[in-house]
Design a protein around this motif. Sequence first.
Motif, PDB file in Angstrom:
ATOM      1  N   PRO A 270      -0.269 -17.092  27.512  1.00  0.00           N
ATOM      2  CA  PRO A 270      -1.476 -17.263  26.758  1.00  0.00           C
ATOM      3  C   PRO A 270      -1.171 -17.863  25.345  1.00  0.00           C
ATOM      4  CG  PRO A 270      -2.031 -15.359  27.794  1.00  0.00           C
ATOM      5  CD  PRO A 270      -0.951 -16.132  27.410  1.00  0.00           C
ATOM      6  N   ALA A 271      -1.621 -18.997  24.358  1.00  0.00           N
ATOM      7  CA  ALA A 271      -1.810 -19.098  23.989  1.00  0.00           C
ATOM      8  C   ALA A 271      -2.594 -19.552  22.267  1.00  0.00           C
ATOM      9  CB  ALA A 271      -1.190 -20.720  23.462  1.00  0.00           C
ATOM     10  N   PRO A 272      -2.279 -19.515  21.015  1.00  0.00           N
ATOM     11  CA  PRO A 272      -3.373 -18.784  19.890  1.00  0.00           C
ATOM     12  C   PRO A 272      -4.125 -20.643  20.095  1.00  0.00           C
ATOM     13  CG  PRO A 272      -1.124 -18.575  19.205  1.00  0.00           C
ATOM     14  CD  PRO A 272      -0.909 -18.814  20.527  1.00  0.00           C
TER      15      PRO A 272
ATOM     16  N   ARG B 266      -5.613 -15.726  21.705  1.00  0.00           N
ATOM     17  CA  ARG B 266      -5.231 -16.465  21.953  1.00  0.00           C
ATOM     18  C   ARG B 266      -6.567 -16.873  23.991  1.00  0.00           C
ATOM     19  NH1 ARG B 266      -0.806 -12.535  24.050  1.00  0.00           N
ATOM     20  NH2 ARG B 266      -2.438 -11.443  24.824  1.00  0.00           N
ATOM     21  N   GLU B 267      -5.889 -17.854  24.063  1.00  0.00           N
ATOM     22  CA  GLU B 267      -6.867 -19.043  24.453  1.00  0.00           C
ATOM     23  C   GLU B 267      -5.794 -17.712  26.429  1.00  0.00           C
ATOM     24  OE1 GLU B 267      -7.546 -22.788  27.570  1.00  0.00           O
ATOM     25  OE2 GLU B 267      -7.106 -22.934  25.567  1.00  0.00           O
TER      26      GLU B 267
END
Length: 182
Positions: free
Chosen positions: A42-44, A156-157
């Motif tokens: 998961p990334a911002p 986060r996605e």
Amino acid sequence: MLRSALLYTALVFGANTAFAAGPDWQAARDGGLDKLVVAEDPAPVAAAEFTDRDGGTHTLADWQGKVVLLNFWATWCAPCREEMPALDRLQAELGGDDFEVVTIATGRNAVERIDDFYAEVGVENLPVLLDPRQQVAREMGVVGLPVTVLIDREGREVARYLGDAEWDSDAAKTLVTQLTAP
């Protein structure tokens, strides 16, 4: 009697452990969200600004601390027309302090046309948010519509869905409940 109590206790703790493990992504896929893609790392989410109907500026950080179902859509998008009522019902049922459906009209979508669109399809609970230069959409890698992104409390996605879905289905509501669990 003691044996039953031990079995019951084991079942309760086992169920809580399984529930605490996180969302059951496969159950969501099996329940109708078949195009759900889970982020391995998961990334911002995007930091680009977008506006509300009155010209006020926002970023996705405004919703940090909540689980967000972010939907990119447009008034000209036929699948969006099908999907928006389900998103509206999901917001009406589960929206609150822990969860919110955030819909962003990307590209050229006049506020008046959005109001007409909402009236035509019966949307009453979703915000009017605009990304006219598609800055947020580009930053998030949106190449078609509709696209829905699940965002965790940390901003986060965690998953993405390409295309329209029945966001008020039992599978979707269960997924939201799992994502908002403490």
